[in-house]
Write a protein that holds these residues in place. Structure first.
Motif, PDB file in Angstrom:
ATOM      1  N   CYS A 176       0.721  -1.284   0.063  1.00  0.00           N
ATOM      2  CA  CYS A 176      -0.008   0.034   0.074  1.00  0.00           C
ATOM      3  C   CYS A 176       0.813   1.150  -0.194  1.00  0.00           C
ATOM      4  O   CYS A 176       2.290   1.010   0.172  1.00  0.00           O
ATOM      5  CB  CYS A 176      -0.881   0.099   1.249  1.00  0.00           C
ATOM      6  SG  CYS A 176      -0.159   0.479   2.845  1.00  0.00           S
ATOM      7  N   ARG A 223     -11.285   9.070   3.818  1.00  0.00           N
ATOM      8  CA  ARG A 223     -11.628   8.322   2.570  1.00  0.00           C
ATOM      9  C   ARG A 223     -11.665   9.431   1.265  1.00  0.00           C
ATOM     10  O   ARG A 223     -12.922   9.565   0.888  1.00  0.00           O
ATOM     11  CB  ARG A 223     -12.732   7.436   2.735  1.00  0.00           C
ATOM     12  CG  ARG A 223     -12.995   6.325   1.566  1.00  0.00           C
ATOM     13  CD  ARG A 223     -14.258   5.560   1.865  1.00  0.00           C
ATOM     14  NE  ARG A 223     -14.103   4.412   1.069  1.00  0.00           N
ATOM     15  CZ  ARG A 223     -13.300   3.249   1.538  1.00  0.00           C
ATOM     16  NH1 ARG A 223     -12.665   3.154   2.472  1.00  0.00           N
ATOM     17  NH2 ARG A 223     -13.439   2.211   0.489  1.00  0.00           N
ATOM     18  N   ASP A 226     -11.304   5.678  -3.414  1.00  0.00           N
ATOM     19  CA  ASP A 226     -11.996   4.408  -3.084  1.00  0.00           C
ATOM     20  C   ASP A 226     -11.171   3.654  -2.069  1.00  0.00           C
ATOM     21  O   ASP A 226     -11.929   2.753  -1.357  1.00  0.00           O
ATOM     22  CB  ASP A 226     -11.734   3.478  -4.288  1.00  0.00           C
ATOM     23  CG  ASP A 226     -12.658   3.904  -5.215  1.00  0.00           C
ATOM     24  OD1 ASP A 226     -13.709   4.764  -5.105  1.00  0.00           O
ATOM     25  OD2 ASP A 226     -12.377   3.523  -6.707  1.00  0.00           O
ATOM     26  N   THR A 227     -10.058   4.255  -1.551  1.00  0.00           N
ATOM     27  CA  THR A 227      -9.388   3.565  -0.418  1.00  0.00           C
ATOM     28  C   THR A 227      -9.307   4.527   0.818  1.00  0.00           C
ATOM     29  O   THR A 227      -9.060   5.822   0.666  1.00  0.00           O
ATOM     30  CB  THR A 227      -8.052   3.187  -0.930  1.00  0.00           C
ATOM     31  OG1 THR A 227      -7.983   2.363  -2.065  1.00  0.00           O
ATOM     32  CG2 THR A 227      -7.211   2.710   0.316  1.00  0.00           C
ATOM     33  N   SER A 228      -9.729   3.904   1.942  1.00  0.00           N
ATOM     34  CA  SER A 228      -9.406   4.831   3.263  1.00  0.00           C
ATOM     35  C   SER A 228      -7.767   5.031   3.364  1.00  0.00           C
ATOM     36  O   SER A 228      -7.121   3.985   3.273  1.00  0.00           O
ATOM     37  CB  SER A 228     -10.106   4.160   4.076  1.00  0.00           C
ATOM     38  OG  SER A 228      -9.428   2.911   4.380  1.00  0.00           O
ATOM     39  N   ALA A 248      -4.770   1.782   3.275  1.00  0.00           N
ATOM     40  CA  ALA A 248      -4.977   0.492   3.212  1.00  0.00           C
ATOM     41  C   ALA A 248      -6.288   0.281   4.056  1.00  0.00           C
ATOM     42  O   ALA A 248      -6.685   1.082   5.089  1.00  0.00           O
ATOM     43  CB  ALA A 248      -3.974  -0.165   4.031  1.00  0.00           C
ATOM     44  N   ASP A 249      -7.109  -0.797   3.336  1.00  0.00           N
ATOM     45  CA  ASP A 249      -8.288  -0.956   4.044  1.00  0.00           C
ATOM     46  C   ASP A 249      -8.378  -2.311   4.965  1.00  0.00           C
ATOM     47  O   ASP A 249      -7.793  -3.216   4.596  1.00  0.00           O
ATOM     48  CB  ASP A 249      -9.539  -1.239   2.958  1.00  0.00           C
ATOM     49  CG  ASP A 249      -9.874   0.134   2.240  1.00  0.00           C
ATOM     50  OD1 ASP A 249     -10.269   0.986   3.029  1.00  0.00           O
ATOM     51  OD2 ASP A 249      -9.936   0.099   0.938  1.00  0.00           O
TER      52      ASP A 249
END
Length: 294
Positions: A176, A223, A226-228, A248-249
């Motif tokens: 990530c 966020r 699309d990725t937090s 990274a989720d």
């Protein structure tokens, strides 16, 4: 770097066990993408009309269909399982009735519930044991990965560019984007370079600045895409040295332990850098004063 040496517990992993002889009845072609690859937390059996009060999310449920002697409302049964978060339904054939009821198959198909057959010669305990073994194997693999990852970031910290190397190793281990912001809220290091995107980076930087202005140790999540992105300040309250950001989720316990180790290393490295800078400043001031005196 994601560990791939052990297949995660899932319906697909159970179906791959040839010794169990399981047969998918409502499967990939009839279900949303990824339905049989969702993680399975346990395998349980019940012939109750409504077993949901005794179930937890993420289970594979096994049944012989005894409950259907008193009701043929398969749709309501499957709906209850779906609402409880059951991952899949296994039907043991030739125990109470021959084959799988057509109504149950239709209800699973309509609701998007994976349905598989457990043949008479495969006891439910064998399926449950296979699920438990897969869960245990994944847990062991993740713990082993965590220890190896912490060792890798520790070795990276010994390099001449220790802090940057540590963050690069963390990025590689978690696969990530990782960014380090200084005490002013400016991005000083990132791996991989440009991996977050300018717009998302602006959002993250704004949140970091807000956190640093408060002056207290804190964690936050934003966020911007699309990725937090998880944020963690570095340093002591009132003496923050910057913040660490990771795109990274859903990090599990093992991954979070690696991040915690890096946060501690980064905070220490920044403290040492700040102390060194003050020492150099004091030395220069003393040298200038000495030369002026002479």
């Amino acid at each position: 770097m994601v560990d791939t040496t052990v297949a995660p517990p899932s319906l697909r992993a159970l179906l791959a066990r040839r010794d169990l002889r399981l047969r998918l009845v409502v499967g990939e072609d009839d279900l949303p993408v990824g339905s049989i690859d969702r993680p399975v937390r346990w395998v349980h059996s019940s012939d109750l009309v409504d077993p949901t009060p005794f179930l937890s999310e993420g289970l594979v449920l096994l049944t012989t269909g005894t409950q259907f002697a008193d009701t043929d409302d398969y749709t309501a049964y499957v709906s209850r399982l779906l609402a409880r978060g059951v991952r899949a339904l296994g039907f043991g054939t030739e125990v109470v009735r021959d084959g799988i009821p057509a109504g149950l198959t239709a209800a699973c198909l309509a609701g998007g519930m994976p349905l598989f057959e457990v043949p008479y010669r495969t006891p439910f305990i064998a399926v449950a044991r296979a699920g438990a073994e897969a869960i245990a194997a994944e847990s062991y693999a993740r713990r082993s990965w965590s220890l190896a990852a912490q060792r890798a970031v520790s070795l990276a910290a010994l390099r001449p560019d220790g802090l940057s190397a540590t963050l690069a190793e963390l990025s590689r281990q978690l696969d990530c984007w990782v960014g380090l912001f200084d005490a002013a809220g400016t991005l000083s290091t990132e791996h991989p370079a440009g991996g977050l995107g300018a717009v998302a980076l602006d959002v993250v930087a704004a949140e970091v600045t807000t956190m640093l202005r408060r002056g207290t140790r804190a964690a936050s999540t934003v966020r911007p895409s699309d990725t937090s992105v998880s944020l963690q300040t570095l340093g002591r309250g009132g003496h923050l040295r910057g913040a660490l950001a990771l795109a990274a989720d859903d990090l599990d316990h093992e991954a979070r332990s690696v991040v915690t180790a890096v946060v501690a290393m980064a905070a220490l490295a920044l403290e040492q850098q700040d102390g060194l800078a003050r020492a150099i400043g004091t030395f220069r001031a003393g040298l200038v004063q000495s030369l002026a005196t002479d």
